[in-house]
Design a protein around this motif. Structure first.
Motif, PDB file in Angstrom:
ATOM      1  N   GLU A 142     -97.649 -32.046 -23.769  1.00 38.30           N
ATOM      2  CA  GLU A 142     -97.247 -31.855 -25.163  1.00 38.30           C
ATOM      3  C   GLU A 142     -95.773 -31.494 -25.268  1.00 38.30           C
ATOM      4  O   GLU A 142     -95.061 -31.951 -26.168  1.00 38.30           O
ATOM      5  CB  GLU A 142     -98.115 -30.773 -25.808  1.00 38.30           C
ATOM      6  CG  GLU A 142     -99.480 -31.319 -26.176  1.00 38.30           C
ATOM      7  CD  GLU A 142    -100.401 -30.267 -26.738  1.00 38.30           C
ATOM      8  OE1 GLU A 142     -99.955 -29.111 -26.880  1.00 38.30           O
ATOM      9  OE2 GLU A 142    -101.556 -30.603 -27.023  1.00 38.30           O
ATOM     10  N   LEU A 143     -95.336 -30.706 -24.292  1.00 39.33           N
ATOM     11  CA  LEU A 143     -93.925 -30.321 -24.303  1.00 39.33           C
ATOM     12  C   LEU A 143     -93.045 -31.559 -24.143  1.00 39.33           C
ATOM     13  O   LEU A 143     -92.051 -31.738 -24.867  1.00 39.33           O
ATOM     14  CB  LEU A 143     -93.669 -29.339 -23.160  1.00 39.33           C
ATOM     15  CG  LEU A 143     -92.282 -28.704 -23.145  1.00 39.33           C
ATOM     16  CD1 LEU A 143     -92.130 -27.774 -24.330  1.00 39.33           C
ATOM     17  CD2 LEU A 143     -92.060 -27.937 -21.860  1.00 39.33           C
ATOM     18  N   ALA A 144     -93.462 -32.454 -23.203  1.00 41.05           N
ATOM     19  CA  ALA A 144     -92.681 -33.665 -22.969  1.00 41.05           C
ATOM     20  C   ALA A 144     -92.666 -34.537 -24.232  1.00 41.05           C
ATOM     21  O   ALA A 144     -91.617 -35.056 -24.632  1.00 41.05           O
ATOM     22  CB  ALA A 144     -93.277 -34.445 -21.802  1.00 41.05           C
ATOM     23  N   ALA A 145     -93.853 -34.644 -24.886  1.00 40.37           N
ATOM     24  CA  ALA A 145     -93.942 -35.457 -26.101  1.00 40.37           C
ATOM     25  C   ALA A 145     -93.030 -34.879 -27.177  1.00 40.37           C
ATOM     26  O   ALA A 145     -92.268 -35.620 -27.822  1.00 40.37           O
ATOM     27  CB  ALA A 145     -95.389 -35.493 -26.586  1.00 40.37           C
ATOM     28  N   ALA A 146     -93.108 -33.562 -27.335  1.00 39.98           N
ATOM     29  CA  ALA A 146     -92.296 -32.900 -28.354  1.00 39.98           C
ATOM     30  C   ALA A 146     -90.813 -33.113 -28.081  1.00 39.98           C
ATOM     31  O   ALA A 146     -90.016 -33.373 -28.985  1.00 39.98           O
ATOM     32  CB  ALA A 146     -92.620 -31.415 -28.385  1.00 39.98           C
TER      33      ALA A 146
ATOM     34  N   LYS B 190     -89.918 -36.609 -28.971  1.00 42.74           N
ATOM     35  CA  LYS B 190     -89.838 -36.735 -30.422  1.00 42.74           C
ATOM     36  C   LYS B 190     -88.556 -36.094 -30.953  1.00 42.74           C
ATOM     37  O   LYS B 190     -87.868 -36.669 -31.820  1.00 42.74           O
ATOM     38  CB  LYS B 190     -91.076 -36.060 -31.033  1.00 42.74           C
ATOM     39  CG  LYS B 190     -91.441 -36.596 -32.412  1.00 42.74           C
ATOM     40  CD  LYS B 190     -92.734 -35.969 -32.883  1.00 42.74           C
ATOM     41  CE  LYS B 190     -92.904 -36.150 -34.367  1.00 42.74           C
ATOM     42  NZ  LYS B 190     -93.993 -35.292 -34.864  1.00 42.74           N
ATOM     43  N   GLY B 191     -88.227 -34.949 -30.414  1.00 40.48           N
ATOM     44  CA  GLY B 191     -87.012 -34.225 -30.798  1.00 40.48           C
ATOM     45  C   GLY B 191     -85.775 -35.077 -30.550  1.00 40.48           C
ATOM     46  O   GLY B 191     -84.908 -35.209 -31.425  1.00 40.48           O
ATOM     47  N   ASN B 192     -85.755 -35.693 -29.362  1.00 40.21           N
ATOM     48  CA  ASN B 192     -84.609 -36.551 -29.030  1.00 40.21           C
ATOM     49  C   ASN B 192     -84.491 -37.698 -30.024  1.00 40.21           C
ATOM     50  O   ASN B 192     -83.387 -38.060 -30.463  1.00 40.21           O
ATOM     51  CB  ASN B 192     -84.776 -37.117 -27.622  1.00 40.21           C
ATOM     52  CG  ASN B 192     -84.447 -36.063 -26.591  1.00 40.21           C
ATOM     53  OD1 ASN B 192     -83.752 -35.088 -26.893  1.00 40.21           O
ATOM     54  ND2 ASN B 192     -84.951 -36.245 -25.376  1.00 40.21           N
ATOM     55  N   GLU B 193     -85.683 -38.250 -30.360  1.00 40.58           N
ATOM     56  CA  GLU B 193     -85.714 -39.386 -31.286  1.00 40.58           C
ATOM     57  C   GLU B 193     -85.103 -38.982 -32.632  1.00 40.58           C
ATOM     58  O   GLU B 193     -84.209 -39.668 -33.168  1.00 40.58           O
ATOM     59  CB  GLU B 193     -87.181 -39.768 -31.492  1.00 40.58           C
ATOM     60  CG  GLU B 193     -87.426 -41.222 -31.805  1.00 40.58           C
ATOM     61  CD  GLU B 193     -88.918 -41.486 -31.739  1.00 40.58           C
ATOM     62  OE1 GLU B 193     -89.555 -41.456 -32.802  1.00 40.58           O
ATOM     63  OE2 GLU B 193     -89.439 -41.682 -30.614  1.00 40.58           O
ATOM     64  N   ILE B 194     -85.630 -37.826 -33.120  1.00 33.87           N
ATOM     65  CA  ILE B 194     -85.141 -37.349 -34.416  1.00 33.87           C
ATOM     66  C   ILE B 194     -83.643 -37.096 -34.348  1.00 33.87           C
ATOM     67  O   ILE B 194     -82.873 -37.512 -35.234  1.00 33.87           O
ATOM     68  CB  ILE B 194     -85.891 -36.061 -34.815  1.00 33.87           C
ATOM     69  CG1 ILE B 194     -87.348 -36.393 -35.163  1.00 33.87           C
ATOM     70  CG2 ILE B 194     -85.213 -35.378 -35.993  1.00 33.87           C
ATOM     71  CD1 ILE B 194     -88.223 -35.188 -35.310  1.00 33.87           C
TER      72      ILE B 194
ATOM     73  N   ALA C 212     -81.740 -40.367 -34.325  1.00 35.06           N
ATOM     74  CA  ALA C 212     -81.789 -41.009 -35.640  1.00 35.06           C
ATOM     75  C   ALA C 212     -80.807 -40.330 -36.585  1.00 35.06           C
ATOM     76  O   ALA C 212     -80.022 -41.003 -37.285  1.00 35.06           O
ATOM     77  CB  ALA C 212     -83.219 -40.930 -36.197  1.00 35.06           C
ATOM     78  N   ALA C 213     -80.848 -38.985 -36.558  1.00 39.60           N
ATOM     79  CA  ALA C 213     -79.955 -38.228 -37.434  1.00 39.60           C
ATOM     80  C   ALA C 213     -78.496 -38.523 -37.104  1.00 39.60           C
ATOM     81  O   ALA C 213     -77.660 -38.696 -37.996  1.00 39.60           O
ATOM     82  CB  ALA C 213     -80.249 -36.733 -37.276  1.00 39.60           C
ATOM     83  N   ARG C 214     -78.257 -38.588 -35.764  1.00 38.37           N
ATOM     84  CA  ARG C 214     -76.881 -38.853 -35.340  1.00 38.37           C
ATOM     85  C   ARG C 214     -76.425 -40.233 -35.823  1.00 38.37           C
ATOM     86  O   ARG C 214     -75.326 -40.390 -36.356  1.00 38.37           O
ATOM     87  CB  ARG C 214     -76.814 -38.785 -33.805  1.00 38.37           C
ATOM     88  CG  ARG C 214     -75.443 -38.453 -33.285  1.00 38.37           C
ATOM     89  CD  ARG C 214     -75.495 -37.998 -31.837  1.00 38.37           C
ATOM     90  NE  ARG C 214     -76.314 -38.851 -31.020  1.00 38.37           N
ATOM     91  CZ  ARG C 214     -77.318 -38.414 -30.260  1.00 38.37           C
ATOM     92  NH1 ARG C 214     -77.611 -37.115 -30.239  1.00 38.37           N
ATOM     93  NH2 ARG C 214     -78.042 -39.243 -29.527  1.00 38.37           N
TER      94      ARG C 214
END
Lengths: 215, 250
Positions: free
Chosen positions: A123-127, A130-134, A137-139
């Motif tokens: 779950e930590l890896a998934a999170a 996901k965090g990197n993705e967000i 995207a924001a960047r």
């Protein structure tokens, strides 16, 4: 049986410490024959048996000893067989069971803990992904927006620059035009001061224009 | 006669009983047989009565003696030998308690009576014979015919094996008896020196120190012997039982 030779060996040991008895025997004037000595030591022991043989080889005590040994050891054996051995065996087995149970439980709990750790890491890896993705995207969005703004600002700035340049050119042209008028007036005044008379406006203008041409 | 080292082995009647012309009196030896059985059984009974999972000190000792004999028997006679566990355990505990009780001054040592040790040895050999013939029938005689020996040598080997088997009850009983007897006599002799030197004035008292030290050292040794002989008796019992269980293979 084996009693006889051993008995013979033990006889000196039996008589030796009872030295007084041996002396007493000698005083009686008897030869220290084995039987006689035994009688004396037997009296000395006050054994009550009167047989006087070395006590462990006194066969008259054997029936009693065997009987009581059979009774006591028999009862002891029965108690061991019926009560003590099963009881201690049960205690040890129970403890063994309990220990293996506890070990089983411990390994089960460890497996559960391992599974929990694995889930957590997954779950930590998934999170994290996901965090990197967000974040990316924001960047990207921010970059696009910044680019657009910069383009707008640049367009604005270049427009203003163009306007400023146009105004400068305009002012310059006007200034150049004004220079002719000022020169004519200045030249007319200078000539009037020098000559002391009015010069026609047309002549001065022609002269300035000619000077401008030469310059 | 307090210094007579033999006096301690004299059987004294406490309750005279006579049946059919035979003397079955309850003697000091009988008293200490009862005492040995009672002390050993009482200790084992009360030490294990709580059956606690975490043993008390006494229960620990009882369990240790149980496991000590159990591993001895398992190593000596294999897992089939465990059916004799109550007997070996009883023998070990009875002999050990009797030996240790005998170490207390003025107490009678029943294992210093040859008839007692011989009766116990006969119990062992009798068990070996009965179980051996019951289980293996005539194959039990393979015990005297070691495998892998050339037939010519068998003429020599079989009588040797036979004699060795027949001498077992004697060696088993005499070993325990002689150790206890000799130890107690030695102890009594040295302790007697202390007493008789002590009556000879200042010099005698000074001289009595040496046998006193000897007595102290011997007492320690005798406690070791008391345990060791019980152990040896039990180990040999296991080995002899092994013969009854596996007469052919060694």
């Amino acid at each position: 049986m084996f009693v006889t030779p051993a008995y013979a060996e033990e006889t000196p040991a039996a008589t030796a410490p009872a030295g007084q008895d041996a002396a007493a025997t000698a005083a009686h004037g008897t030869t220290p024959a084995a039987g006689e000595t035994h009688t004396e030591t037997g009296v000395a022991h006050e054994a009550g048996h009167g047989s006087g043989v070395f006590p462990p080889f006194d066969t008259t005590t054997f029936p009693s000893q065997i009987l009581w040994l059979v009774i006591t050891f028999g009862l002891f054996f029965m108690l061991m067989k019926k009560v003590i051995v099963p009881r201690v065996g049960t205690i040890i087995d129970n403890r063994q069971d309990r220990i293996s149970q506890d070990l089983d439980q411990a390994s089960r709990l460890k497996a559960e803990a391992d599974a929990a750790v694995e889930t957590y890491e997954r779950e930590l890896a998934a999170a994290r992904a996901k965090g990197n993705e967000i974040a990316s995207a924001a960047r990207d969005a921010a970059k696009v927006k910044a680019d657009a703004e910069r383009a707008a600002v640049e367009a604005d700035v270049s427009a203003k620059l163009a306007a400023a340049e146009a105004r400068i050119a305009d002012i310059k042209a006007k200034a150049f035009a004004d220079v002719g008028t000022i020169a004519e007036e200045t030249a007319g005044t200078v000539v009037e001061q020098l000559l002391g008379k009015q010069v026609p406006q047309g002549d001065v203008a022609a002269a300035v224009a000619a000077a401008k041409q030469e310059a | 006669m307090s210094n007579d080292p033999i006096h301690q082995f004299v059987i004294q009647k406490i309750v005279p009983i006579e049946i059919g012309g035979m003397d079955f009196s309850f003697t000091n030896a009988s008293l200490f047989m009862v005492a040995s059985a009672a002390v050993a059984a009482g200790f084992l009974y009360f030490a294990t009565s709580s059956r606690s999972l975490i043993p008390t000190r006494a229960q620990s000792v009882a369990e240790m003696s149980y496991e000590f004999v159990a591993s001895m028997l398992r190593e000596g006679a294999g897992s089939h030998g465990m059916k004799f566990f109550p007997m070996v355990f009883s023998l070990f505990m009875f002999v050990l308690t009797a030996n240790l009780l005998g170490m207390i001054p003025y107490f009678f040592t029943i294992t210093s009576q040859i008839i007692v040790t011989f009766a116990l040895a006969l119990l062992v050999i009798g068990t070996v014979l009965v179980y051996g013939f019951y289980k293996h029938g005539l194959h039990f005689f393979q015990l005297f015919v070691p495998s892998g020996v050339p037939p010519v040598l068998l003429i020599l080997v079989v009588p040797i094996e036979l004699i060795s088997f027949l001498s077992r009850p004697i060696s088993l009983s005499v070993r325990l008896f002689a150790n206890m007897l000799a130890g107690h006599i030695t102890l009594k002799v040295f302790a007697g020196f202390v007493a008789s030197l002590g009556t000879l004035g200042a010099l005698g008292v000074g001289g009595a120190v040496l046998p006193l030290l000897m007595t102290v050292a011997l007492t320690g040794l005798e406690f070791l012997v008391a345990f060791l002989q019980a152990y040896v008796f039990a180990v040999l019992t296991c080995m002899y039982l092994n013969d009854a269980i596996h007469p052919g293979g060694h």
